[in-house]
Design an enzyme around this catalytic site. Structure first.
Site, PDB file in Angstrom:
ATOM      1  N   CYS B 125      11.743  -5.241   0.669  1.00 13.38           N
ATOM      2  CA  CYS B 125      11.024  -4.700  -0.488  1.00 13.38           C
ATOM      3  C   CYS B 125      11.936  -3.707  -1.185  1.00 13.38           C
ATOM      4  O   CYS B 125      12.959  -4.081  -1.718  1.00 13.38           O
ATOM      5  CB  CYS B 125       9.705  -4.073  -0.060  1.00 13.38           C
ATOM      6  SG  CYS B 125       9.840  -3.013   1.390  1.00 13.38           S
ATOM      7  N   CYS B 127      12.428  -0.182   0.265  1.00 10.02           N
ATOM      8  CA  CYS B 127      12.418   1.051   1.035  1.00 10.02           C
ATOM      9  C   CYS B 127      13.649   1.877   0.657  1.00 10.02           C
ATOM     10  O   CYS B 127      14.750   1.340   0.541  1.00 10.02           O
ATOM     11  CB  CYS B 127      12.447   0.761   2.535  1.00 10.02           C
ATOM     12  SG  CYS B 127      10.939  -0.041   3.082  1.00 10.02           S
TER      13      CYS B 127
END
Lengths: 104, 218
Positions: B125, B127
């Site tokens: 994603c 992070c």
């Protein structure tokens, strides 16, 4: 080489931040910040002088950006960038302009 | 400044007296009125442009985000004991300077050397160690970066203007919800005499992600 704002990390002249990001609670605050940054970058305002004004004014205001605005008004006037009378006049004009947005 | 008369008729911040786009202030002392007045007078005098103000707000909001991380790096460069603590337990060493994640993610610092260049990505994603690096750049979240950083890191680095020697190993660190990585870049040559504050200014966000070297303008 242009001049940049060496924003303090702590002390009274340091702007509010969260995780390193500047915090603005209202659009006018970022606008006031950007106006000062532009004038400093072009050498029309002296950043050490602006910082000194902040150190002076911040303790007298609840909000950091209120103090920033007071410093901006003060220094644009003392550096002859804006005449005090024209600022009062323009503010009044803007206040009295037709609302325009709510006549529907 | 070249603009003289062309600043009255364009841009999102056209503050002419017949500008109906703004909300009507209820109080004459409303600071937003005063700021608008200042801007309009300065623009008319040719001392600033609204576009320049836009650009500066944007720049400062985004560029000083990584300042916390830059201070961590500068301290590690100047203080060998701190450097050792940072590499041993970055979460604790970063907390020493007063920074930390609200969600308690574990931070890991990875050190660039002559032999190893580190690059951080989040393949799942986006992070990102926001307590030290501020908000992530838009490209960090892109599918392209997430895929290519792993597949062809050298090509990606080259696109950022970063040439890594062929004999230098490139290590990819995949950030996750549990572990966030911070690259400890190499100190630029010729900067040994500088203090922490000056050194911190050499450390850009991109250097702490690993796509650029410290001391290189992004």
């Amino acid at each position: 080489m242009t001049n940049s704002l060496e924003l303090a990390n702590d002390g009274p002249s340091a702007p509010p931040r969260a995780n390193g990001e500047l915090i603005f609670d209202a659009p006018w605050q970022s606008r006031a910040f950007g106006i000062a940054a532009a004038l400093v970058e072009d050498g029309r305002l002296d950043w050490p002088q602006f910082q000194a004004a902040l150190i002076e004014t911040v303790p007298h205001h609840e909000n950091y950006w209120d103090a920033w605005l007071v410093s901006l008004v003060d220094l644009t006037e003392t550096n002859d960038l804006i005449a005090p009378s024209s600022l009062v006049l323009r503010t009044t004009e803007l206040f009295e302009r037709p609302a325009g947005h709510d006549h529907g | 400044m070249s603009s003289d008369h062309d600043h009255h008729d364009h841009g999102p911040h056209d503050h002419g007296p017949h500008d109906h786009g703004h909300s009507h202030a209820v109080d004459k002392n409303d600071p937003s009125l005063r700021v608008e007045a200042i801007e309009s007078l300065l623009v008319e005098a040719g001392l600033v442009t609204s576009e320049k103000i836009d650009a500066l707000v944007d720049r400062y909001q985004h560029d000083i985000g990584p300042m916390n991380g830059a201070r961590v790096v500068a301290k590690a460069w100047t203080d060998p004991d701190y450097r050792a603590r940072l590499l041993d337990d970055a979460t604790a060493a970063i907390a020493e300077l007063g920074y930390g994640g609200a969600q308690g993610e574990k931070m890991v610092a990875v050190e660039n050397t002559d032999d190893v260049h580190n690059l951080v990505v989040c393949t799942l994603c986006s992070c990102y160690p926001w307590p030290v690096l501020g908000l992530p750049p838009s490209w960090y979240k892109s599918h392209e970066y997430r895929a290519r950083a792993v597949r062809e890191p050298r090509a990606v680095l080259k696109e950022f203007g970063t040439d890594v020697a062929d004999e230098t190993e490139i290590k990819i660190w995949d950030s996750s919800a549990e572990i966030r990585y911070l690259v400890l870049p190499q100190q630029p040559p010729g900067t040994d005499g500088l203090g922490e504050e000056e050194l911190a200014r050499l450390v850009g966000r991109d250097a702490m992600i690993g796509v650029r070297l410290a001391g290189v303008e992004s």
